[in-house]
Design a protein around this motif. Structure first.
Motif, mmCIF file in Angstrom:
data_model
loop_
_atom_site.group_PDB
_atom_site.id
_atom_site.type_symbol
_atom_site.label_atom_id
_atom_site.label_comp_id
_atom_site.label_asym_id
_atom_site.label_seq_id
_atom_site.Cartn_x
_atom_site.Cartn_y
_atom_site.Cartn_z
ATOM 1 N N GLU A 166 0.825 -1.201 0.000
ATOM 2 C CA GLU A 166 0.000 0.000 0.000
ATOM 3 C C GLU A 166 0.866 1.261 0.000
ATOM 4 O OE1 GLU A 166 -3.196 -0.107 -0.312
ATOM 5 O OE2 GLU A 166 -3.659 2.018 -0.024
ATOM 6 N N PHE A 219 1.160 3.016 -3.193
ATOM 7 C CA PHE A 219 0.025 3.817 -3.633
ATOM 8 C C PHE A 219 -0.201 5.022 -2.721
ATOM 9 C CE2 PHE A 219 -0.634 -0.110 -5.845
ATOM 10 C CZ PHE A 219 -1.120 0.303 -7.070
ATOM 11 N N ASN A 220 0.244 4.934 -1.478
ATOM 12 C CA ASN A 220 0.109 6.046 -0.533
ATOM 13 C C ASN A 220 1.381 6.201 0.296
ATOM 14 O OD1 ASN A 220 -2.715 7.051 -0.744
ATOM 15 N ND2 ASN A 220 -3.140 4.907 -0.322
ATOM 16 N N SER A 251 2.339 8.539 1.828
ATOM 17 C CA SER A 251 2.098 9.360 3.016
ATOM 18 C C SER A 251 1.807 8.484 4.235
ATOM 19 C CB SER A 251 0.948 10.323 2.761
ATOM 20 O OG SER A 251 -0.207 9.623 2.400
ATOM 21 N N ASP A 252 1.497 7.201 4.030
ATOM 22 C CA ASP A 252 1.263 6.302 5.160
ATOM 23 C C ASP A 252 2.494 6.175 6.051
ATOM 24 O OD1 ASP A 252 -1.166 5.928 4.132
ATOM 25 O OD2 ASP A 252 -0.954 3.796 3.667
ATOM 26 N N ILE A 253 3.674 6.304 5.462
ATOM 27 C CA ILE A 253 4.875 6.233 6.288
ATOM 28 C C ILE A 253 5.598 7.582 6.274
ATOM 29 C CG2 ILE A 253 5.246 3.744 6.158
ATOM 30 C CD1 ILE A 253 7.360 4.368 3.964
ATOM 31 N N ILE A 260 6.130 9.835 4.011
ATOM 32 C CA ILE A 260 6.865 10.364 2.862
ATOM 33 C C ILE A 260 5.920 11.325 2.157
ATOM 34 C CG2 ILE A 260 7.915 9.823 0.641
ATOM 35 C CD1 ILE A 260 8.702 7.142 1.749
ATOM 36 N N GLN A 286 5.081 12.439 -0.638
ATOM 37 C CA GLN A 286 5.006 12.330 -2.093
ATOM 38 C C GLN A 286 3.723 11.605 -2.449
ATOM 39 O OE1 GLN A 286 8.597 10.271 -3.161
ATOM 40 N NE2 GLN A 286 9.858 12.092 -2.920
ATOM 41 N N CYS A 287 3.291 11.776 -3.708
ATOM 42 C CA CYS A 287 2.042 11.125 -4.078
ATOM 43 C C CYS A 287 2.294 9.676 -4.475
ATOM 44 C CB CYS A 287 1.374 11.895 -5.214
ATOM 45 S SG CYS A 287 2.289 11.870 -6.743
ATOM 46 N N GLU A 347 -1.554 8.366 -8.603
ATOM 47 C CA GLU A 347 -1.616 9.822 -8.729
ATOM 48 C C GLU A 347 -0.484 10.332 -9.616
ATOM 49 O OE1 GLU A 347 -2.703 12.611 -5.294
ATOM 50 O OE2 GLU A 347 -2.372 10.670 -4.334
#
Lengths: 194, 418
Positions: free
Chosen positions: B273, B276-277, B279-281, B283, B285-286, B290
Motif C-alpha cells: 500500500e 500507492f500512498n 504518506s502512510d509512512i 513520505i 510524495q504522491c 496519482e
C-alpha cells in the motif's frame, strides 16, 4: 500584608517549578523540528542495505592461506600471485584500465561522508559550469521528485498497524487505544532512534 | 565485426542479462553477499545460490537509489557474470540500461568499463523505461505510452510520444522494493520477532504473502476481526536452512511447534500500500496512481487520451498480486469517463519485460550503437545526444531557462533601484 503581591502568573509558576520536576522526561515534548528530524532519519533508514555490521570486517587475511579457486595440488606460494596478475586481464586493454581506474570517482570511500543528494548536486554543478552544457541534465533529479499527494495522510497505530485516532502528546506517534499507548510508552516513545 | 549481442538490464536487485538469441534472460542478483557462517569467501552475483545458510546476510550493492555508485563492486559482479554465462566481451556488443538516460543524475562511467576493461566492440544504452516505450511505439505501433517502472530503489513514471521522452512528465517516487522490505522488517521486528538482519528471508516473505488490496478500508476491517472471522492473518514459518529452505505458509489457528514463525495481518496489504500512498509512512510524495495522472497532465491535452490507452507497468515491485487491478481502479476513478484505459495488456512478467522489449527492438529495429573510437573522440556528450531523446531539446530548454532567469532577475534589480 503577609503575602507579597503577585506580579504575574509566569513569575509565580517559575517560583513553584523545581528543577527536579522540570527535568522529568514526562514534561518534555518534542517540537516540530525535532519530530521532522526523526522522520527524515527514519526514512533514510529505509534506504539502508544492511542493519548490521559487516561480518567480515574484522577478519585478518593470511596471505599464505589458499584462496578460493586455487587448485589443491601444487598450491605453492607462487600461485596466488599468478591469479592476481591474471585478474585484470580479460581484455586487451588491461593496462589502460588500470591507469584509468585512478580517474574514476571513488564513491564508496566517500560514501559515508557525503549523501547521495550531495553527489547529485555536485554533478549538476559540474554540468552547468561546462562550456556546452546539456540543459536537460541540469537539476533533472530534483525536478522529477513526485509532488505531494492531494489526499490527506491516513493515520495508523505505530504499535499494531491498524487505523488510529489518537496521538502521543510527547513525540507525536499515533496509537489506537490504551493497550497500544502503553506499549508505545514503554518501548519507543522518546527512545525511537534516539 | 560483432558476433554476439548481449542485453543487460542492470537492475538494483536483479540483473537481467542474456544474449540476443536466448529465450529469456538470466536473473542474477546484483550484489555481493557476505555470510556469517562462511568467512572464507564472499558470494558474488550468481554464486549466491551456493550459499546454503541465508541467515543475516550482509549485502554490498553497487546501486544506490537507482544509480550505480560503487563502480568497483559493479565491475566485479559483471566480470563474474560474463564468465558464468560464457560471454566473450571482445567479440560482442552490449545493450545496457541505466537510469541516467531517464533522469540524468550522476556521472556514468560504464563506458570506461565496457570499452577499456572488458573490451566490448559497441555499446548501446537506454533506460529501461525507454526500451519499453520504444518497443511499444515501433513494434506494437502505439503512438503514446506511460511507463511505470516500480523498481527496487525507486518508482518512476514517464510519458513518451513515438518512443521519445517528454521530460517534464518524468516523476520519481522514492519508494521501491527495498523500502518496502525494510519497512516490513521494521514492523515485524517491533511487533513480533527481531528480524532486522534477515533481509533475505523477509524479502522472500514479502514476495510470497503480501498483496495489493482493491479496497483498503474493507481489508482493514477484516484484519481487525478476531479468530475465525479473520481472513487476513497468516502464519509464515521461517526457513531454518537445514530441513526447509523456503518459508512455509500456514493457518494461524494451527498449533505450532518450536520453529520460529511470524503472523502477518495488516502488514500483508499495508506494505505494498505504501506504493500507492507513501504518506502512510510520512513520505510527502504522491502514490503511483496519482503520479500517472500528474505525469499525463504535464503532456499536451490532445495526447492524454492516447496516453491513457497505453499504460505499461514494469519492474519487480509491479509483480505484487493485485497491483495491475488496483492501478486500473485508481487511474479510472481520476480520469474523465470518456477516456479509455488500458493497463499492461501484453506484459507477461513485469520484471523481465524491459529485457524482452530490448530483445525484440534489437532484432527488428536499427539502434544507434557507438563504438570505442567515437566515444573516445566525443565522450559523454555523444551518449546523451544519441541515447537520451527528449521532446524538448537542450537548446530550447536553454532559451526557456534563460528567459525564466531573466524574469527572476529583473524584479530583483528593481528592488535594488529603490
Amino acid at each position: 500584608m503577609f503575602f507579597a503581591p503577585r506580579k504575574s502568573a509566569t513569575n509565580a509558576s517559575q517560583l513553584r517549578a523545581s528543577t527536579r520536576i522540570s527535568n522529568l522526561e514526562g514534561n518534555r515534548t518534542l517540537d516540530e523540528s525535532a519530530r521532522k528530524n526523526r522522520r527524515t532519519r527514519q526514512l533514510d533508514g529505509l534506504e539502508q542495505d544492511n542493519s548490521h555490521d559487516d561480518p567480515h570486517a574484522n577478519i585478518i587475511w593470511n596471505k599464505a592461506a589458499p584462496k578460493f579457486g586455487d587448485e589443491m595440488i601444487g598450491g605453492s606460494a607462487k600461485k596466488p600471485k599468478k591469479t592476481k596478475d591474471d585478474k585484470p586481464g580479460p581484455s586487451v586493454h588491461g593496462d589502460k584500465a588500470r591507469r584509468r581506474k585512478l580517474a574514476r570517482p571513488e564513491f564508496n570511500k566517500q560514501r559515508f561522508k557525503k549523501s547521495f543528494n550531495a553527489h547529485v548536486t555536485e554533478q549538476t554543478k559540474a554540468i552547468s559550469s561546462s562550456a556546452d552544457a546539456d540543459y536537460r541534465r541540469i537539476n533533472a533529479y530534483f525536478l522529477s521528485t513526485a509532488p505531494p499527494s492531494c489526499k490527506p495522510p491516513r493515520k495508523f497505530c505505530a504499535a499494531c498497524g491498524k487505523t488510529s485516532n489518537y496521538c502521543c502528546t510527547r513525540c507525536g506517534a499515533k496509537y489506537c487505544g490504551i493497550k497500544c499507548r502503553d506499549v508505545h510508552n514503554d518501548t519507543r516513545c522518546m527512545k525511537w532512534l534516539a | 565485426m560483432s558476433h554476439t549481442t548481449v542485453i543487460l538490464d542492470n537492475g538494483a536487485y536483479n540483473m537481467k542479462i542474456g544474449k540476443l538469441d536466448c529465450e529469456a534472460p538470466s536473473l542474477i542478483p546484483n550484489s555481493i553477499v557476505k555470510a556469517k557462517h562462511e568467512k572464507k569467501r564472499v558470494f558474488v552475483g550468481h554464486e549466491q545460490s551456493d550459499c546454503s545458510e541465508k541467515f543475516s546476510l550482509f549485502y554490498v550493492r553497487p546501486i544506490e537509489r537507482g544509480y550505480v555508485v560503487n563502480w568497483d563492486t559493479q565491475q566485479q559482479i559483471w566480470e563474474n557474470t560474463f564468465k558464468h554465462l560464457d560471454i566473450e566481451p571482445t567479440t560482442s556488443r552490449i545493450a545496457y540500461t541505466d537510469n541516467n538516460y531517464l533522469i540524468p543524475a550522476l556521472p556514468d562511467v560504464s563506458n570506461e568499463i565496457f570499452f577499456e576493461y572488458f573490451g566490448f566492440n559497441e555499446v548501446y544504452k537506454a533506460s529501461a523505461s525507454t526500451l519499453v516505450a520504444e518497443h511499444s511505439s515501433q513494434i506494437n505501433n502505439k503512438k503514446c505510452a506511460v511507463v511505470v517502472d516500480a523498481g527496487f530503489s525507486m518508482t518512476t513514471v514517464a510519458s513518451f510520444v513515438d518512443g521519445v521522452l517528454i521530460q517534464d512528465s518524468v516523476i520519481r517516487i522514492d519508494v521501491g522494493g527495498k523500502a518496502l522490505t525494510n519497512k516490513l522488517k521494521d514492523w515485524i521486528s517491533y511487533r513480533q520477532l527481531n528480524v532486522s538482519e534477515e533481509t533475505y528471508v523477509i524479502n522472500e516473505c514479502k514476495e510470497d504473502i503480501c498483496f495489493v488490496t482493491l479496497d483498503f478500508d474493507r481489508s482493514m476491517k477484516h484484519a481487525k476481526k478476531r479468530y475465525e472471522e479473520n481472513t487476513i492473518d497468516m502464519r509464515y514459518v521461517m526457513p531454518d536452512f537445514h530441513t526447509t529452505f523456503k518459508g512455509i505458509l500456514k493457518d494461524p489457528k494451527e498449533p505450532t511447534d518450536n520453529t520460529p514463525s511470524i503472523v502477518l495481518g495488516v502488514e500483508r496489504f499495508a506494505t505494498p500500500e505504501i506504493l500507492f500512498n507513501p504518506s502512510d509512512i510520512d513520505i510527502d510524495q504522491c502514490g503511483v496512481a496519482e503520479a500517472v495522472i500528474a505525469s499525463m497532465s504535464q503532456c499536451p491535452e490532445a495526447l492524454r487520451p492516447c496516453l491513457a490507452e497505453n499504460i505499461i507497468l514494469v519492474g519487480g515491485s509491479a509483480c505484487f498480486r493485485g497491483f495491475r487491478e488496483r492501478m486500473i481502479q485508481e487511474v479510472r476513478s481520476m480520469l474523465p469517463s470518456e477516456y479509455g484505459i488500458n493497463v499492461s495488456e501484453d506484459v507477461e512478467n513485469p520484471e523481465t519485460h524491459a529485457w524482452q522489449c530490448g530483445q525484440q527492438l534489437l532484432q527488428n529495429v536499427k539502434v544507434p550503437w557507438i563504438n570505442r573510437k567515437e566515444w573516445e573522440e566525443k565522450g559523454e556528450s555523444l551518449e546523451y545526444s544519441k541515447f537520451f531523446k527528449t521532446l524538448v531539446s537542450s537548446d530550447e530548454l536553454k532559451e526557456s531557462r534563460n528567459f525564466e532567469e531573466q524574469r527572476e532577475k529583473s524584479p530583483k534589480e528593481e528592488d535594488e533601484d529603490f
